[in-house]
Design an enzyme around this catalytic site. Structure first.
Site, PDB file in Angstrom:
ATOM      1  CB  CYS A   2      93.634  65.011  23.019  1.00  7.92           C
ATOM      2  SG  CYS A   2      94.529  66.120  24.101  1.00  7.92           S
ATOM      3  NE  ARG A  27      88.337  62.706  21.884  1.00  2.00           N
ATOM      4  CZ  ARG A  27      88.074  61.540  22.471  1.00  2.00           C
ATOM      5  NH1 ARG A  27      87.024  60.837  22.092  1.00  2.00           N
ATOM      6  NH2 ARG A  27      88.845  61.067  23.425  1.00  2.00           N
ATOM      7  CD1 TRP A  73      90.741  70.829  26.143  1.00  2.00           C
ATOM      8  CD2 TRP A  73      92.025  70.004  27.769  1.00  2.00           C
ATOM      9  NE1 TRP A  73      90.269  71.314  27.339  1.00  2.00           N
ATOM     10  CE2 TRP A  73      91.035  70.832  28.355  1.00  2.00           C
ATOM     11  CE3 TRP A  73      92.957  69.378  28.596  1.00  2.00           C
ATOM     12  CZ2 TRP A  73      90.945  71.028  29.727  1.00  2.00           C
ATOM     13  CZ3 TRP A  73      92.869  69.584  29.965  1.00  2.00           C
ATOM     14  CH2 TRP A  73      91.876  70.401  30.515  1.00  2.00           C
ATOM     15  CG  ASN A  99      94.476  61.633  22.543  1.00  3.93           C
ATOM     16  OD1 ASN A  99      94.988  62.562  21.940  1.00  3.93           O
ATOM     17  ND2 ASN A  99      93.383  61.026  22.116  1.00  3.93           N
ATOM     18  N   GLY A 100      96.683  62.046  26.530  1.00  7.10           N
ATOM     19  CA  GLY A 100      97.010  61.627  27.875  1.00  7.10           C
ATOM     20  C   GLY A 100      98.101  62.474  28.494  1.00  7.10           C
ATOM     21  CD  GLU A 487      73.464  69.177  34.568  1.00  7.61           C
ATOM     22  OE1 GLU A 487      73.585  69.145  33.327  1.00  7.61           O
ATOM     23  OE2 GLU A 487      74.411  68.913  35.339  1.00  7.61           O
ATOM     24  CE  LYS A 491      74.670  70.523  30.794  1.00  8.25           C
ATOM     25  NZ  LYS A 491      75.687  70.259  31.788  1.00  8.25           N
ATOM     26  CD  GLU A 494      79.204  72.010  31.620  1.00  9.96           C
ATOM     27  OE1 GLU A 494      79.935  71.027  31.728  1.00  9.96           O
ATOM     28  OE2 GLU A 494      78.000  71.928  31.269  1.00  9.96           O
ATOM     29  CG  HIS A 510      72.873  77.958  57.310  1.00  9.05           C
ATOM     30  ND1 HIS A 510      72.851  78.292  58.647  1.00  9.05           N
ATOM     31  CD2 HIS A 510      71.840  77.090  57.122  1.00  9.05           C
ATOM     32  CE1 HIS A 510      71.865  77.650  59.237  1.00  9.05           C
ATOM     33  NE2 HIS A 510      71.224  76.917  58.338  1.00  9.05           N
ATOM     34  CE  LYS A 609      79.767  64.824  25.319  1.00 12.77           C
ATOM     35  NZ  LYS A 609      78.674  65.520  26.001  1.00 12.77           N
TER      36      LYS A 609
END
Length: 614
Positions: A2, A27, A73, A99-100, A487, A491, A494, A510, A609
């Site tokens: 947000c 964001r 968001w 926001n929140g 990572e 990526k 995402e 395994h 973000k």
């Protein structure tokens, strides 16, 4: 997550607000809106991108010089026009952006329903604005006191900007657990509000960063006043920034993410040389002397972080244990405090975060401080909450990272951890000065090494073209390259929305080996180290089951290159520094796959973000 923008002054408020929202798009968001104050409050909001909002704004906003704006968001309620911010109170007199998350919104909503209030959407924010109205009407308060009184009964995290048309020269802003900054000018006739500095640095670089539970009243012609929610006056400090708008623009690049990948030689260099004495190659961390004894005598280091920063933490675990011989535990910050961890005053708790505002990491940090641990953070944002609250902060100097998927922040974090490990190794007499000097000498070459990898970008893009229809990937690594497998998988998922799983290569037998088939590519990080022969064996196991292989190898490789279908070559460096080098082709590969699939790489769906809610 947000974004908030607010403005009081002489400029056209709608323009300032919309342009500010555009600078906050990085964001992550799914709807946007503005409210400007006239004799009435005019609200415009739309699901989707800011451009949709911009097209809906009409000539009624002309001449209006005060307003608030928001990119949302979605948490409570779908991303619809009804749920988009700003939200009005039932009496149409109060408007709010938030926001929140308000955790006790259901309790408050039930109380409001009992008193005849109605709701258009499903958000906790609509509950909050109506609760402010309820408190104001019940106790006959002005807007400042109504917000203070209401927040005394609110649980959760928030950054708020509130306007009441009955007091058209005022704006009330406050925060708890979600960042908010106030931009000041030389006079008291103009104020800016934003979730971070980026939307307002073209107007002012004099900012006040609010602390939790602080409330600010911005009023035309009056000096800013800061109190807590109980009315106790607070002092504040003005931070004078030195930010350049050119550094937060895409320049000639198609996407912020690509620009930030290619910035890494300079961002790694900036990070390294901010913590190195260029004359004698000594490592220097500001204020480290104050904590040196605690660091040297630490019984263990606990690293708390999330997402990409968690992967940097795992790299740190390998390096710190190898060079400094201090036990290191790496924890998901989101899980850490909920399992009642054992923390002592001899522990060092290291928080790693790009933004310095990640809610889960900040909560883990505060918990650790309360238990008596020494805390420090590695972060990229000056004056962030973590930087202000930690005992010690090491900055990464990577510059503003706009792309939601972190790239340059990751390599800068690993660079800082590497320097810290060398310094601790020296202080604890676990490595010699000669070895430290050799490591520092080599780490200084990493920016030029990374730059060499960019010459292979066309090859990486060509390989990416073969995988735009692929639905799943397996990434394998061993030792210090295991977190790079994690990572690389992160990526890809995402930004391309392809399922990808990172795994320790030795664990393939395994379970994951059951997945191997012609349609499942395996990416193996196989740079030459003590695990190389074992990784070649893992590759043979994949090949025997007809699985295609992409391998990240050193440029002098002569064995894996014959096994893999495709290879991404990187220069050979010491094992400790290999993660910084090996991750670059995986960043580029993910980027090209996503672009070729038509995905929005800078603003991937459902992601934000700066994740400032739990």
């Amino acid at each position: 997550m947000c974004g908030i923008v607010g403005y009081i002054g002489a400029k056209k408020a709608a323009t300032v607000l919309v342009e500010g929202l555009k600078k906050l798009e990085y964001r992550g968001y799914d709807s946007a809106g503005i409210a400007v104050l006239d004799k009435d409050i005019l609200v415009y909001k739309q699901p989707g991108k800011v451009v949709n909002l911009e097209e809906s704004i009409d000539e009624k906003v002309e001449g209006l010089t005060m307003g608030i704006a928001h990119t949302r968001w979605a948490t409570h309620g779908e991303p619809t026009q009804e749920n988009a911010h700003p939200h009005k109170s039932n009496n149409d007199e109060i408007v709010i952006v938030h926001n929140g998350i308000i955790e006790n919104y259901k309790f408050l909503k039930d109380e409001l329903l009992d008193h005849g209030f109605s709701f258009l959407g499903q958000t906790d924010t609509e509950v909050l604005v109506n609760y402010i109205q309820f408190v104001q009407d019940k106790e006959k308060l002005n807007i400042e006191d109504a917000v203070k009184k209401a927040l005394q009964n609110v649980n959760g995290a928030y950054a708020l900007a509130v306007i009441d048309k009955k007091e058209p020269s005022k704006m009330v802003v406050t925060r708890k657990g979600s960042p908010l900054a106030i931009g000041l000018t030389e006079t008291n006739d103009e104020f800016y509000v934003a979730s971070d500095a980026i939307p307002i640095i073209e107007y002012t670089q004099s900012l006040v960063y609010l602390n939790d539970d602080e409330i600010v009243v911005l009023e035309r012609g009056k000096k800013m006043k800061v109190t807590d929610i109980y009315g106790v006056e607070k002092s504040y400090k003005v931070k004078n920034l030195d930010l350049n708008l050119d550094k937060v623009s895409k320049g000639d690049y198609e996407h912020y993410m690509l620009k930030e990948i290619f910035e890494q030689p300079s961002t790694i260099k900036n990070t390294l040389f901010s913590h190195l004495n260029t004359e004698n190659a000594n490592i220097h961390f500001e204020n480290l002397d104050e904590l040196k004894d605690k660091l040297v005598k630490a019984s263990r280091i606990i690293i708390v972080s999330c997402g990409t920063s968690w992967h940097a933490g795992i790299v740190g675990e390998y390096i710190i244990e190898e060079l400094a011989r201090i036990p290191v535990e790496v924890e998901y910050a989101s899980e850490f405090r909920y399992r009642n961890p054992i923390i002592t005053k001899d522990d060092i708790v290291m928080a790693i975060s790009q933004s310095g505002e990640t809610a889960d990491t900040l909560a883990a940090l505060r918990y650790s401080k309360a238990q008596g641990a020494t805390t420090f953070c590695i972060c990229n944002v000056f004056n962030s909450s973590m930087a202000r609250e930690c005992d010690f902060t090491a900055y990464t100097y990577a510059g503003a990272e706009i792309g939601v998927a972190s790239t340059k922040a990751f390599t800068a974090q690993v660079a800082v951890v590497s320097l810290l490990a060398i310094q601790l190794g020296l202080e604890r007499n676990e490595i010699s000065q000669e070895k430290a000097n050799a490591l520092v000498k080599e780490i200084k070459t990493i920016p030029s090494v990374v730059n060499q990898i960019f010459a292979t970008d066309d090859h990486i893009k060509t390989v990416a073209k073969n995988y735009t229809e692929t639905t799943s990937f397996l990434f394998l690594g061993r030792g210090i390259n295991f977190p790079i497998a994690l990572e690389g998988a992160l990526k890809l998922k995402e930004i391309s929305y392809i399922h990808a799983e990172g795994y320790p290569a030795a664990e393939m037998k395994h379970g994951p080996i059951a997945m191997i088939e012609e349609s499942l590519p395996t990416v193996i990080i196989a740079t030459n180290n003590e695990y190389y022969d074992k990784l070649v064996s893992n590759a043979q196991e994949v090949k025997a089951r007809k699985g295609p292989i992409i391998a990240v190898v050193n440029d002098d490789d002569n064995e894996m290159i014959d096994t893999a279908d495709y290879v991404f070559k990187v220069p050979r460096v010491s094992d400790m520094l290999q993660p910084i080098v090996a991750v670059i082709p995986l960043q580029l590969f993910s980027y090209h796959v996503a672009v070729l699939k038509g995905c929005n790489v800078d603003q991937p769906r459902n992601l934000a973000k700066s994740v400032t809610v739990e």
